[in-house]
Design an enzyme around this catalytic site. Structure first.
Site, mmCIF file in Angstrom:
data_model
loop_
_atom_site.group_PDB
_atom_site.id
_atom_site.type_symbol
_atom_site.label_atom_id
_atom_site.label_comp_id
_atom_site.label_asym_id
_atom_site.label_seq_id
_atom_site.Cartn_x
_atom_site.Cartn_y
_atom_site.Cartn_z
ATOM 1 N N ARG A 23 0.813 -1.221 0.000
ATOM 2 C CA ARG A 23 0.000 0.000 0.000
ATOM 3 C C ARG A 23 0.850 1.276 0.000
ATOM 4 O O ARG A 23 0.420 2.315 0.497
ATOM 5 C CB ARG A 23 -0.997 0.029 1.175
ATOM 6 C CG ARG A 23 -1.777 -1.256 1.385
ATOM 7 C CD ARG A 23 -2.756 -1.559 0.280
ATOM 8 N NE ARG A 23 -3.831 -0.614 0.124
ATOM 9 C CZ ARG A 23 -5.042 -0.729 0.665
ATOM 10 N NH1 ARG A 23 -5.319 -1.755 1.422
ATOM 11 N NH2 ARG A 23 -5.975 0.161 0.443
ATOM 12 N N ARG A 53 -2.216 7.002 -0.150
ATOM 13 C CA ARG A 53 -2.450 7.050 1.289
ATOM 14 C C ARG A 53 -1.496 7.921 2.079
ATOM 15 O O ARG A 53 -1.908 8.877 2.702
ATOM 16 C CB ARG A 53 -2.360 5.640 1.898
ATOM 17 C CG ARG A 53 -3.368 4.672 1.387
ATOM 18 C CD ARG A 53 -3.185 3.363 2.055
ATOM 19 N NE ARG A 53 -4.398 2.898 2.696
ATOM 20 C CZ ARG A 53 -4.451 1.881 3.520
ATOM 21 N NH1 ARG A 53 -3.370 1.254 3.863
ATOM 22 N NH2 ARG A 53 -5.592 1.510 4.024
ATOM 23 N N ARG A 76 -5.382 13.258 -5.797
ATOM 24 C CA ARG A 76 -6.700 12.680 -5.547
ATOM 25 C C ARG A 76 -7.752 13.774 -5.353
ATOM 26 O O ARG A 76 -8.869 13.670 -5.833
ATOM 27 C CB ARG A 76 -6.613 11.811 -4.302
ATOM 28 C CG ARG A 76 -7.819 10.951 -4.059
ATOM 29 C CD ARG A 76 -7.690 10.326 -2.681
ATOM 30 N NE ARG A 76 -8.771 9.445 -2.351
ATOM 31 C CZ ARG A 76 -10.017 9.812 -2.177
ATOM 32 N NH1 ARG A 76 -10.365 11.075 -2.351
ATOM 33 N NH2 ARG A 76 -10.939 8.923 -1.849
ATOM 34 N N ASP A 125 -6.726 -1.227 -7.420
ATOM 35 C CA ASP A 125 -7.363 -1.829 -6.249
ATOM 36 C C ASP A 125 -7.811 -3.239 -6.594
ATOM 37 O O ASP A 125 -8.068 -3.550 -7.759
ATOM 38 C CB ASP A 125 -8.566 -1.001 -5.777
ATOM 39 C CG ASP A 125 -8.899 -1.329 -4.328
ATOM 40 O OD1 ASP A 125 -8.322 -0.707 -3.430
ATOM 41 O OD2 ASP A 125 -9.702 -2.253 -4.094
ATOM 42 N N TYR A 168 -15.973 -9.727 -0.386
ATOM 43 C CA TYR A 168 -16.548 -8.406 -0.698
ATOM 44 C C TYR A 168 -17.800 -8.537 -1.566
ATOM 45 O O TYR A 168 -18.768 -7.791 -1.391
ATOM 46 C CB TYR A 168 -15.506 -7.518 -1.392
ATOM 47 C CG TYR A 168 -14.513 -6.920 -0.418
ATOM 48 C CD1 TYR A 168 -14.882 -5.884 0.433
ATOM 49 C CD2 TYR A 168 -13.208 -7.390 -0.331
ATOM 50 C CE1 TYR A 168 -13.987 -5.338 1.334
ATOM 51 C CE2 TYR A 168 -12.303 -6.857 0.567
ATOM 52 C CZ TYR A 168 -12.700 -5.831 1.400
ATOM 53 O OH TYR A 168 -11.806 -5.293 2.306
HETATM 54 O O1 CP3 Z 1 0.067 -1.325 -2.627
HETATM 55 C C1 CP3 Z 1 -0.235 -0.279 -3.236
HETATM 56 O O2 CP3 Z 1 0.178 0.821 -2.901
HETATM 57 C C2 CP3 Z 1 -1.070 -0.375 -4.501
HETATM 58 C C3 CP3 Z 1 -2.387 0.109 -4.365
HETATM 59 C C4 CP3 Z 1 -3.425 -0.694 -3.613
HETATM 60 C C5 CP3 Z 1 -4.643 -0.098 -3.188
HETATM 61 N N1 CP3 Z 1 -5.419 -1.070 -2.693
HETATM 62 C C6 CP3 Z 1 -4.994 1.330 -3.348
HETATM 63 C C7 CP3 Z 1 -6.024 1.907 -2.489
HETATM 64 C C8 CP3 Z 1 -3.479 -2.049 -3.258
HETATM 65 C C9 CP3 Z 1 -2.435 -3.149 -3.413
HETATM 66 C C10 CP3 Z 1 -4.760 -2.278 -2.689
HETATM 67 C C11 CP3 Z 1 -5.202 -3.599 -2.236
HETATM 68 C C12 CP3 Z 1 -6.438 -3.744 -1.454
HETATM 69 N N2 CP3 Z 1 -7.611 -3.039 -1.587
HETATM 70 C C13 CP3 Z 1 -6.637 -4.741 -0.458
HETATM 71 C C14 CP3 Z 1 -5.630 -5.799 -0.080
HETATM 72 C C15 CP3 Z 1 -4.561 -5.331 0.815
HETATM 73 C C16 CP3 Z 1 -4.974 -5.061 2.234
HETATM 74 O O3 CP3 Z 1 -4.755 -3.932 2.681
HETATM 75 O O4 CP3 Z 1 -5.453 -5.989 2.902
HETATM 76 C C17 CP3 Z 1 -7.946 -4.566 0.051
HETATM 77 C C18 CP3 Z 1 -8.591 -5.379 1.129
HETATM 78 C C19 CP3 Z 1 -8.543 -3.494 -0.682
HETATM 79 C C20 CP3 Z 1 -9.937 -2.973 -0.574
HETATM 80 C C21 CP3 Z 1 -9.961 -1.535 -0.215
HETATM 81 N N3 CP3 Z 1 -9.594 -0.494 -1.052
HETATM 82 C C22 CP3 Z 1 -10.357 -0.960 1.038
HETATM 83 C C23 CP3 Z 1 -10.826 -1.745 2.252
HETATM 84 C C24 CP3 Z 1 -10.228 0.439 0.919
HETATM 85 C C25 CP3 Z 1 -10.617 1.526 1.898
HETATM 86 C C26 CP3 Z 1 -9.757 1.661 3.053
HETATM 87 C C27 CP3 Z 1 -8.281 1.719 2.751
HETATM 88 O O5 CP3 Z 1 -7.660 0.650 2.866
HETATM 89 O O6 CP3 Z 1 -7.749 2.780 2.429
HETATM 90 C C28 CP3 Z 1 -9.701 0.696 -0.376
HETATM 91 C C29 CP3 Z 1 -9.348 2.025 -0.931
HETATM 92 C C30 CP3 Z 1 -7.966 2.237 -1.405
HETATM 93 N N4 CP3 Z 1 -7.258 1.388 -2.207
HETATM 94 C C31 CP3 Z 1 -7.159 3.379 -1.151
HETATM 95 C C32 CP3 Z 1 -5.949 3.179 -1.824
HETATM 96 C C33 CP3 Z 1 -4.778 4.122 -1.909
HETATM 97 C C34 CP3 Z 1 -7.566 4.589 -0.322
HETATM 98 C C35 CP3 Z 1 -8.531 5.357 -1.138
HETATM 99 C C36 CP3 Z 1 -8.406 6.821 -0.962
HETATM 100 O O7 CP3 Z 1 -7.581 7.435 -1.655
HETATM 101 O O8 CP3 Z 1 -9.155 7.318 -0.134
#
Ligand code: CP3
Length: 352
Positions: free
Chosen positions: A27, A31, A40, A77, A153
């Site tokens: 991640r 973020r 964003r 994502d 999900y």
């Molecule tokens: O690793 C990286 O930097 C690549 C980008 C990436 C994102 N999501 C971007 C994202 C990756 C690899 C993911 C994977 C992901 N997404 C997982 C598996 C990894 C883990 O953390 O367990 C899961 C479960 C998700 C589903 C998801 N996407 C959730 C639950 C959320 C909201 C809460 C959160 O984790 O931030 C997201 C949104 C998301 N995906 C954001 C980002 C940068 C935040 C969105 C924003 O900009 O507000």
């Protein structure tokens, strides 16, 4: 294909010798970086960003430039797959993902189809642009959610503490659960192949909800499908990260994968013993260590590096970096790994 300037991650994944342990953070794209939040904000929302190849490229490069990590991971994502299968998601501000429709009945299942990779061209185009822009500095990682996590999900409709709707289906309608897992698996294999064709050097499968299943259930509804993905993806190394599934380590040792991710609750030496030396391990610092001061981060990182030893290790956190992590903490972690010298490069337990 031109050679990578820094191929530490790839060599570590394949079990080759490395001068030092490579490091990246799950991640890392987005973020934590102010640059990300600015982009964003300008674009209006997460989905606008994640479907725009130019912006995907821009935010994928940000952590490489800012943190000097040894790999880029494509900004995307795991939820793009359910959407391409017919279940669109929304990203609710400061809450997380939500699916307006879910998959819980036979009728729901009929509407779900195997994703056509052409529906995910925004990702593959993002990969192509990023590859060009990286100029072979570091490897580019592609990824997808593991079938069980994607299933959770799609059935639950969003995040959950228990995922009891998803688990309920396993007990009430295992046949339907398998049918949906099958469609997700097929979609994921094609999607990962499209990412590889577009230029990623390694792929990772995230099974974020592995740890809520029993050992038997995880074997049947989780690993069975991950094994199929691993068998089909042979073009590049593949990492499997099953969060919370310490109980599955011996079985994971038999997967056709090169790297296994550990979370911070997993015992490094026990895991190594269970999977053997034919796999690289990735992880596993508690993401909360990065809230500590620099001395604490250095100390904890050194301890972790010592546990893993100099071979077949990719340094990472034990889960994705938390959004409120201070940037200085992240940088201290990356620096601590990159400046660490193993006192004994010939590790006692290393049997090659
Ligand atoms: O690793 C990286 O930097 C690549 C980008 C990436 C994102 N999501 C971007 C994202 C990756 C690899 C993911 C994977 C992901 N997404 C997982 C598996 C990894 C883990 O953390 O367990 C899961 C479960 C998700 C589903 C998801 N996407 C959730 C639950 C959320 C909201 C809460 C959160 O984790 O931030 C997201 C949104 C998301 N995906 C954001 C980002 C940068 C935040 C969105 C924003 O900009 O507000």
């Amino acid at each position: 294909m031109t050679a990578l300037k820094n191929d530490l991650l790839l060599r570590a994944a394949k079990g080759e010798e490395v001068e030092r342990t490579p490091v990246w953070l799950m991640r890392q794209a987005g973020r934590i970086l102010p640059q990300y939040r600015k982009v964003r904000e300008q674009v209006g929302g997460f989905k606008e960003l994640v479907t725009n190849p130019e912006l995907i490229c821009e935010v994928t490069l940000q952590p490489v430039d800012e943190l000097g990590v040894d790999a880029a991971i494509i900004f995307s994502d795991i939820l793009v797959i359910p959407e391409a299968m017919g279940l669109p998601y929304e990203m609710v501000e400061s809450k997380g993902p939500r699916f307006p429709e879910v998959n819980r009945s036979e009728k729901d299942l009929e509407r779900i189809h195997v994703a056509d990779p052409s529906a995910l061209q925004y990702v593959t185009q993002g990969i192509q642009l990023t590859r060009d822009a990286l100029h072979n500095r570091v490897p580019l990682i592609g990824f997808a959610g593991a079938p069980w996590t994607i299933f959770s999900y799609m059935v639950e409709g969003g995040g959950s503490k228990t995922f009891s709707q998803a688990k309920r289906l396993l007990y009430q309608r295992p046949d339907m659960a398998h049918a949906l897992l099958d469609k997700i698996t097929e979609s994921t294999i094609q999607y990962l192949k499209a990412q590889i064709k577009a230029g990623v050097d390694l792929v990772q499968v995230f099974d974020s909800w592995a740890g809520i299943l029993s050992m038997e259930q995880y074997s049947e509804f989780g690993l069975e499908y991950i094994a199929r993905i691993c068998d089909e993806i042979y073009e590049v190394p593949i990492t499997v990260f099953s969060k919370g599934a310490f109980f599955a380590m011996p079985e994971m040792g038999h997967l056709n994968c090169q790297v296994i991710g550990l979370d911070w609750t997993m015992h490094v030496k026990d895991s190594r013993q269970q999977v053997g030396w034919k796999k690289t391990l990735q992880g596993n610092l508690d993401p909360c260590v990065l809230y500590g001061d620099t001395a604490t981060i250095q100390q904890e990182t050194s301890k972790m590096l010592e546990y893993f030893g100099p071979y077949r290790h990719i340094a990472n956190l034990g889960h994705g970096v938390y959004p409120d992590t201070p940037l200085d903490g992240v940088k201290a972690f990356v620096d601590a790994v990159q400046s660490y010298e193993h006192s004994d490069r010939l590790h006692d337990d290393y049997t090659g």
